[in-house]
Design a protein around this motif. Structure first.
Motif: not given
Lengths: 339, 339
Positions: B38-43, B47-53, B135-149
């Motif tokens: 869900l966090l990784e979804s680009s939809s 996003e608001p759902l994932a951020q709320e979780v 993802g091709h964009n480092l910022g986006g990929v890193a953010r998702k990894t951090r949130e997954a952590m």
């Protein structure tokens, strides 16, 4: 006396853009000094004028070798520049020495200090020593130094040395405006020395273990051997250039002609390959990008709705009540909402 | 089998925020995997759902040791993580392994590769291996990894290993989300080795000369001696921590228990001093700042009036017809004018 103070007691007439442009291009040092003062002015009236002068002399800029020098306090930078610079003017070069020092907030910068510490060089008619522009903000100070460099080039100086005192990120700012980056290191090795600031070794084109004179000589040799290992393991700053480590003494002059030979070799090898040109083009684009990012940053954080909420958002973030993404969205909404 | 694919053929029911939160906090691996998806979804719906979780589980996050691992391709990262991770779960730890790889654009990331290269570890019930988000964009990929952590921590994993393949600035992104940074180096010295990427040595808390087995052993010893000099001369990444250099072999397991002892010592010494906490707080603030800067950057350069003029401004800059300041002002005016 080649150093011109902004606090001269001579009465001043107002110069037009044409006066500035013609004076700079004619190599008139008084006009050059006044043009730099205009660039350094924080008055919003002066800025468009200064930028117009700069734009008009731009086609005549870019012809100097741009050399950056840094090193920790006590490494002997002033003595080095004095000896190195005197040698260069002795060879017929016209030399400008500029400084980036965001801690120099006194009006007129550290001019007295610069004159005192480079007495011989400051008396050379072909040397122009200009103190750091005043300011606490590195971005602003660095920008003014870079623009002063362009004016000095348009005025016919064929070598520009820019030194920095190494405060905060000032080496990075220096690296972003010069072709060649020279780091002076203290003789000695191991625990005697402070660890080098982050990223600095990777900026280096030449590292000189300075003060390699008298009793220091053998310690300097040892330091050189260790620094060669350090330099060897890190990525080069300049494509197709292997950073070098050598010894020097600002006091005796030992190693200083050799340092100049390294710099000449750098240009001789890299200029035909277009590496210097590409570096300068990239630097110009980076400056554009940085100026834009700085201005967007300033506008954002000075926006009343953002600054009103910033502390509470950071607090909520640190308390684990908000994710960084939610915090960012909140502040961005505040910013857009009132625009 | 602990790795959960996003492409599972099992039919899915829709989960509510409560379902996600409760499932993650209960340590339910299926729900954890779906929450990460869900966090990784680009939809923009997700996003608001994932951020709320994420916001709701935040208070339960932060309890893991966060360890970053990098090294050039061929250094033996997978074998190292396999051996190191198996040892950790053998000691009773719950281990999550995440990856930052902005080149992994396949749907579901490099999951097959991750399973194949860590076969033993992926069968451990207390290990959770999650491939890099796409993802091709480092910022986006890193953010998702951090949130997954953070989700993994909330799900009860007490050690999170984050590895990166070292593309572009991915080590910097990695450093900005972990407590402890481990660099694997190849055995060998001098000209055999590629120079290290800019800035990387200054990020290191522990450098392991890996593959120090069999015939490599003596070369590894030599490499260690040289790397100790390099590390010694550069500023430490972590206050009050002297980066260490040691040997390891993912293959034989030599040096791996000792590496874990170093990491435990790091936490034992620095946690009571508040250094880990301060680093994490600074990281959160930096993430907020970076997200804002990225969004301002995106808005600016995607603005039609800016993108319409950008090429011509850059061209004029490179032709010496505009100063960087004038170019910046022109683009900033275009940006404000139409907002």
């Amino acid at each position: 006396m080649s150093t011109l103070s902004t606090n001269t007691s001579t009465p001043r007439t107002t110069l037009t853009v044409d006066d500035y442009v013609n004076g700079v291009l004619a190599g008139n040092r008084t006009v050059l000094a006044r043009a730099i003062t205009l660039l350094e002015s924080s008055s919003s009236l002066h800025e468009p004028l200064a930028q117009e002068v700069l734009r008009r002399v731009l086609p005549e800029s870019g012809k100097a070798k741009r050399i950056g020098i840094t090193g920790v306090p006590g490494v002997g930078k002033s003595t080095f520049i004095e000896t190195f610079g005197t040698m260069l003017v002795g060879k017929g070069h016209k030399l400008a020495v500029l400084t980036i020092d965001p801690t120099s907030a006194r009006s007129g910068g550290s001019i007295l200090g610069d004159k005192t510490r480079m007495q011989k060089l400051s008396r050379e008619p072909n040397a122009f020593i200009r103190p750091s522009p005043a300011g606490h903000n590195l971005g602003g100070v660095a920008r003014k130094t870079r623009e002063a460099m362009l004016l000095c080039e348009a005025a016919g100086f064929d070598i520009v040395l820019v030194e920095t005192v190494g405060v905060g990120q000032s080496e990075t700012a220096l690296r972003s405006m010069v072709d060649f980056f020279l780091l002076l290191q203290l003789p000695g090795a191991g625990d005697e020395l402070q660890a080098m600031k982050k990223g600095i070794v990777e900026m280096v084109d030449l590292m000189l273990v300075n003060k390699a004179d008298g009793e220091n000589r053998s310690r300097a040799e040892l330091a050189r051997a260790e620094q060669e290992i350090v330099v060897h393991y890190l990525e080069s700053a300049t494509p197709e250039w292997k950073p070098q480590v050598a010894l020097s003494s600002g006091l005796t002059g030992d190693g200083i002609p050799q340092a100049w030979e390294v710099i000449e070799k750098f240009y001789r090898e890299l200029e035909p390959k277009g590496i210097i040109k590409r570096r300068r083009q990239q630097q110009s684009i980076d400056w554009l990008t940085d100026l834009i990012a700085d201005e967007l940053h300033r506008k954002f954080y000075q926006h009343p709705a953002v600054s009103a909420q910033l502390a509470s958002v950071k607090g909520a973030l640190l308390q684990g009540e908000l994710t960084p993404m939610q915090g960012a969205k909140k502040l961005l909404a505040a910013f857009s909402g009132e625009k």
